[in-house]
Design a protein around this motif. Structure first.
Motif, mmCIF file in Angstrom:
data_model
loop_
_atom_site.group_PDB
_atom_site.id
_atom_site.type_symbol
_atom_site.label_atom_id
_atom_site.label_comp_id
_atom_site.label_asym_id
_atom_site.label_seq_id
_atom_site.Cartn_x
_atom_site.Cartn_y
_atom_site.Cartn_z
ATOM 1 N N TRP A 103 0.865 -1.183 0.000
ATOM 2 C CA TRP A 103 0.000 0.000 0.000
ATOM 3 C C TRP A 103 0.901 1.233 0.000
ATOM 4 O O TRP A 103 1.866 1.315 0.782
ATOM 5 N N PHE A 104 0.560 2.154 -0.867
ATOM 6 C CA PHE A 104 1.295 3.400 -0.989
ATOM 7 C C PHE A 104 0.274 4.532 -0.927
ATOM 8 O O PHE A 104 -0.919 4.315 -1.118
ATOM 9 N N ARG A 105 0.755 5.742 -0.666
ATOM 10 C CA ARG A 105 -0.169 6.868 -0.639
ATOM 11 C C ARG A 105 0.522 8.118 -1.182
ATOM 12 O O ARG A 105 1.744 8.236 -1.128
ATOM 13 N N GLN A 106 -0.302 9.006 -1.678
ATOM 14 C CA GLN A 106 0.204 10.279 -2.182
ATOM 15 C C GLN A 106 -0.767 11.387 -1.804
ATOM 16 O O GLN A 106 -1.940 11.346 -2.185
ATOM 17 N N ALA A 107 -0.256 12.330 -1.064
ATOM 18 C CA ALA A 107 -1.034 13.505 -0.680
ATOM 19 C C ALA A 107 -0.763 14.622 -1.679
ATOM 20 O O ALA A 107 0.280 14.633 -2.338
ATOM 21 N N PRO A 108 -1.680 15.572 -1.804
ATOM 22 C CA PRO A 108 -1.484 16.674 -2.751
ATOM 23 C C PRO A 108 -0.172 17.407 -2.497
ATOM 24 O O PRO A 108 0.140 17.771 -1.362
ATOM 25 N N GLY A 109 0.601 17.584 -3.556
ATOM 26 C CA GLY A 109 1.855 18.313 -3.445
ATOM 27 C C GLY A 109 2.994 17.545 -2.822
ATOM 28 O O GLY A 109 4.071 18.106 -2.599
#
Length: 121
Positions: free
Chosen positions: A36-42
């Motif tokens: 599982w990976f995640r990406q937040a804005p910016g």
């Protein structure tokens, strides 16, 4: 080719819980490392948790240790991410990924479409 479909994202208050699910196509799921990976804005994409399978060492980012749990059900071709004690900084698009015998992030070649997790104060 492996196809991944995530579900379970949504809006939750800080301190709450969510469980993400990711169903994989194919008949050799048990041979695949799942992550599982995640990406937040910016922000850059971050590795959240990796379950290599076959008794390999499970990895958690320091930011989620003790709060998140990755697990897999090979009979259902499914990997889960149980998220407890959610914080606002956990807000991101969460991606499921798979890689044949993968243990490190650069070995994950198959990605889901992502599911949004939003934590409100």
């Amino acid at each position: 080719q492996v196809q991944l479909v995530e579900s379970g994202g949504g809006l939750v208050h800080a301190g709450g819980s969510l469980r993400l699910s990711c169903v994989a196509s194919g008949r050799t799921f048990s041979y695949y490392g799942m992550g599982w990976f995640r990406q937040a804005p910016g922000k850059e994409r971050e590795t959240v948790a990796v379950n290599p399978g076959s008794g390999g060492t499970i990895y958690y980012a320091d930011s989620v240790k003790g709060r998140f749990t990755i697990s897999r059900d090979n009979a259902k071709n499914t990997v889960y991410l149980q998220m407890n004690g959610l914080k606002r900084e956990d807000t991101a698009v969460y991606y499921c990924a798979a890689g044949f015998q993968a243990t490190t992030p650069n070995e994950f070649h198959y990605w889901g479409q992502g599911t949004q997790v939003t934590v409100s104060s």
